[in-house]
Design a protein around this motif. Structure first.
Motif, short mmCIF file in Angstrom:
data_model
loop_
_atom_site.label_atom_id
_atom_site.label_comp_id
_atom_site.label_asym_id
_atom_site.label_seq_id
_atom_site.Cartn_x
_atom_site.Cartn_y
_atom_site.Cartn_z
N GLY A 8 -14.76 -12.58 7.19
CA GLY A 8 -13.85 -12.70 6.07
C GLY A 8 -12.45 -12.80 6.28
N GLU A 9 -11.50 -12.53 5.30
CA GLU A 9 -10.23 -12.65 5.30
C GLU A 9 -9.53 -11.47 5.20
OE1 GLU A 9 -6.75 -15.43 3.66
OE2 GLU A 9 -8.14 -14.92 2.26
N CYS A 10 -8.58 -10.87 6.29
CA CYS A 10 -7.72 -9.79 5.90
C CYS A 10 -6.40 -10.26 5.81
CB CYS A 10 -7.58 -9.12 7.17
SG CYS A 10 -6.80 -7.41 7.23
N MET A 11 -5.56 -9.68 4.84
CA MET A 11 -4.32 -10.21 4.58
C MET A 11 -3.20 -8.99 4.50
SD MET A 11 -5.47 -12.55 1.00
CE MET A 11 -6.25 -11.15 0.46
N MET A 12 -1.90 -9.66 4.52
CA MET A 12 -0.83 -8.52 4.13
C MET A 12 -1.05 -7.80 2.58
SD MET A 12 3.34 -8.73 4.41
CE MET A 12 3.13 -9.46 6.08
N GLU A 13 -1.00 -6.50 2.78
CA GLU A 13 -1.05 -5.89 1.46
C GLU A 13 0.34 -5.29 1.04
OE1 GLU A 13 -4.17 -2.86 -0.07
OE2 GLU A 13 -2.50 -1.84 1.25
N LEU A 14 0.62 -5.64 -0.01
CA LEU A 14 2.10 -5.00 -0.59
C LEU A 14 1.85 -4.20 -1.68
CD1 LEU A 14 4.17 -8.37 -0.26
CD2 LEU A 14 4.09 -6.83 1.23
N TYR A 31 -13.06 -6.58 5.81
CA TYR A 31 -12.23 -5.75 6.87
C TYR A 31 -12.12 -4.33 6.45
CZ TYR A 31 -8.39 -3.71 9.46
OH TYR A 31 -7.53 -2.74 10.01
N ASN A 32 -12.15 -4.03 5.21
CA ASN A 32 -11.84 -2.81 4.71
C ASN A 32 -13.13 -1.95 5.00
OD1 ASN A 32 -9.43 -3.50 3.74
ND2 ASN A 32 -10.09 -3.67 1.47
N ALA A 33 -14.26 -2.75 4.56
CA ALA A 33 -15.58 -2.12 4.82
C ALA A 33 -15.74 -2.00 6.42
CB ALA A 33 -16.58 -2.86 4.27
N LEU A 34 -15.20 -2.70 7.37
CA LEU A 34 -15.35 -2.43 8.58
C LEU A 34 -14.56 -1.38 9.07
CD1 LEU A 34 -16.90 -3.93 11.18
CD2 LEU A 34 -14.34 -5.18 11.45
N VAL A 35 -13.44 -1.10 8.60
CA VAL A 35 -12.57 0.16 9.00
C VAL A 35 -13.41 1.51 8.78
CG1 VAL A 35 -10.54 1.34 8.68
CG2 VAL A 35 -10.55 -1.15 9.04
N TYR A 36 -13.83 1.47 7.25
CA TYR A 36 -14.52 2.75 6.99
C TYR A 36 -15.77 2.86 7.73
CZ TYR A 36 -10.91 3.11 3.39
OH TYR A 36 -9.59 3.64 2.80
N ALA A 37 -16.56 1.70 7.92
CA ALA A 37 -17.82 1.80 8.68
C ALA A 37 -17.26 2.58 10.07
CB ALA A 37 -18.43 0.55 9.09
N LYS A 38 -16.36 2.19 10.94
CA LYS A 38 -16.23 2.54 12.09
C LYS A 38 -15.59 4.05 11.81
CE LYS A 38 -14.72 2.50 16.75
NZ LYS A 38 -15.38 2.34 17.58
N ARG A 39 -14.93 4.45 11.17
CA ARG A 39 -14.64 5.99 10.68
C ARG A 39 -15.82 6.71 10.29
NH1 ARG A 39 -8.89 5.36 7.15
NH2 ARG A 39 -7.80 4.60 8.62
N SER A 40 -16.71 6.23 9.92
CA SER A 40 -17.69 6.89 9.52
C SER A 40 -18.74 7.11 10.43
CB SER A 40 -18.72 6.08 8.42
OG SER A 40 -20.12 6.65 8.08
N VAL A 41 -18.69 6.06 11.54
CA VAL A 41 -19.68 6.17 12.74
C VAL A 41 -18.59 5.80 13.96
CG1 VAL A 41 -21.54 5.41 13.90
CG2 VAL A 41 -21.85 5.85 11.64
N PRO A 42 -17.99 6.76 14.40
CA PRO A 42 -16.91 6.28 15.41
C PRO A 42 -17.37 5.53 16.76
CG PRO A 42 -16.40 8.67 14.80
CD PRO A 42 -17.70 8.03 14.10
#
Length: 313
Positions: A8-14, A31-42
């Motif tokens: 998918g797409e990741c953008m600059m968030e303001l 991307y948000n989901a991926l970050v939280y997935a990584k944090r959930s299971v390092p």
């Protein structure tokens, strides 16, 4: 090694900081989901498939991805386009609205940079691929079809496919256009995570039973239906397997990424073979904390302090 690929797409968030300034971050639903997935299971190996520009702001975003533990080796580079931008506004209840500048972004051209057969052959070895209605909506009609072909190729290699409709009416020509591509996505998915509101708007489905029955038409094995204050309902092979009651957050500052954090945490838990009920419980707790903080991605130190502490309680 357990591994998840987000497409998918990741953008600059303001995000507004007072009347005259904005906080800069980087975000996008998968991307948000991926970050939280990584944090959930390092220990999870987290990959992102997208396209970014060959410019400083794109490189800044890629650096931020790597700080989050996201592997960028499968990210494509466009020499003619850059990343999109969006700004968040939130009302007094924490509900958000967005303004976007994303037309012709690099990510919207990601399926045209390399041949699909090459993408299938060179894709990292992953357990699960996650994409969304937004991943499809940003693409041209031709490239939407290419993305589905890419997904089919990965599924044929034994990769599990997960999809969240994440319906945004403004991104589609009309309702029928959205339904056509949503059904294409459902037909290649093993796990879907629809919201009840999405299906009410698109199909006039009024409850989780109707949604689950509809998903059975596409042989979706695992259906996780988010029904607001009625909670979340999980179906496996057409049978109701678990229900997670809704628990309101003490305060709701910003609902941005509540669904994304839920999806990422849920998928990570399932990838490491936690059962559906456990994955639902963990995902719901994370989403309940995420809405109490501004922006899509909680600062990592806040996640460690607030969420990791509370997941065991």
């Amino acid at each position: 090694m357990a591994a998840l690929l987000a497409i998918g797409e990741c953008m600059m968030e303001l995000t507004p900081q007072g009347d005259k300034s904005f906080n800069k971050a980087f975000a996008g639903d998968t991307y948000n989901a991926l970050v939280y997935a990584k944090r959930s299971v390092p220990e999870l190996n987290a990959f992102i498939f997208s396209a970014i520009g060959n410019d400083d702001i794109s490189r800044s975003m890629s650096t931020e991805w790597e700080k989050e533990g996201v592997n960028t080796s499968f990210t494509l580079i466009s020499n003619t386009a850059t990343i999109g931008i969006y700004a968040i506004s939130t009302d007094v209840t924490g509900e958000r609205s967005f303004s976007y500048w994303r037309k012709n972004s690099a990510a919207s051209q990601m399926m045209a940079i390399k041949p699909v057969y090459e993408l299938i052959e060179t894709c990292p070895d992953v357990s699960c691929v996650f994409f969304s209605g937004i991943s499809l909506a940003i693409l041209s009609e031709e490239d939407k079809a290419v993305l589905i072909k890419f997904i089919q190729g990965l599924k044929a290699k034994g990769v599990k496919i997960a999809f969240d409709p994440n319906y945004r009416p403004a991104m589609w020509v009309n309702k029928e256009h959205a339904v056509f591509w949503l059904e294409q996505a459902y037909s290649v998915s093993d796990i879907v995570l629809p919201g009840e509101e999405d299906h009410q708007a698109l199909f006039a489905h009024q409850d989780h039973i109707a949604i689950a029955d509809y998903c059975q038409l596409f042989n979706v094995q695992e259906v996780i239906i988010k029904c607001g204050e009625k909670g979340t309902f999980a179906y496996f092979d057409g049978k109701l397997t678990a229900h997670q009651p809704f628990k309101a957050a003490p305060i709701q500052v910003d609902s941005t990424a509540a669904g994304d954090s839920f999806a990422g945490t849920y998928l990570a838990q399932r990838i490491i073979n936690n059962d559906i009920a456990t994955a639902l419980q963990q995902a719901s707790k994370v989403a309940g904390h995420v809405v109490q903080h501004r922006g899509a991605i909680m600062p990592s130190e806040q996640y460690e302090k607030v969420i990791n502490t509370n997941l065991t309680n």
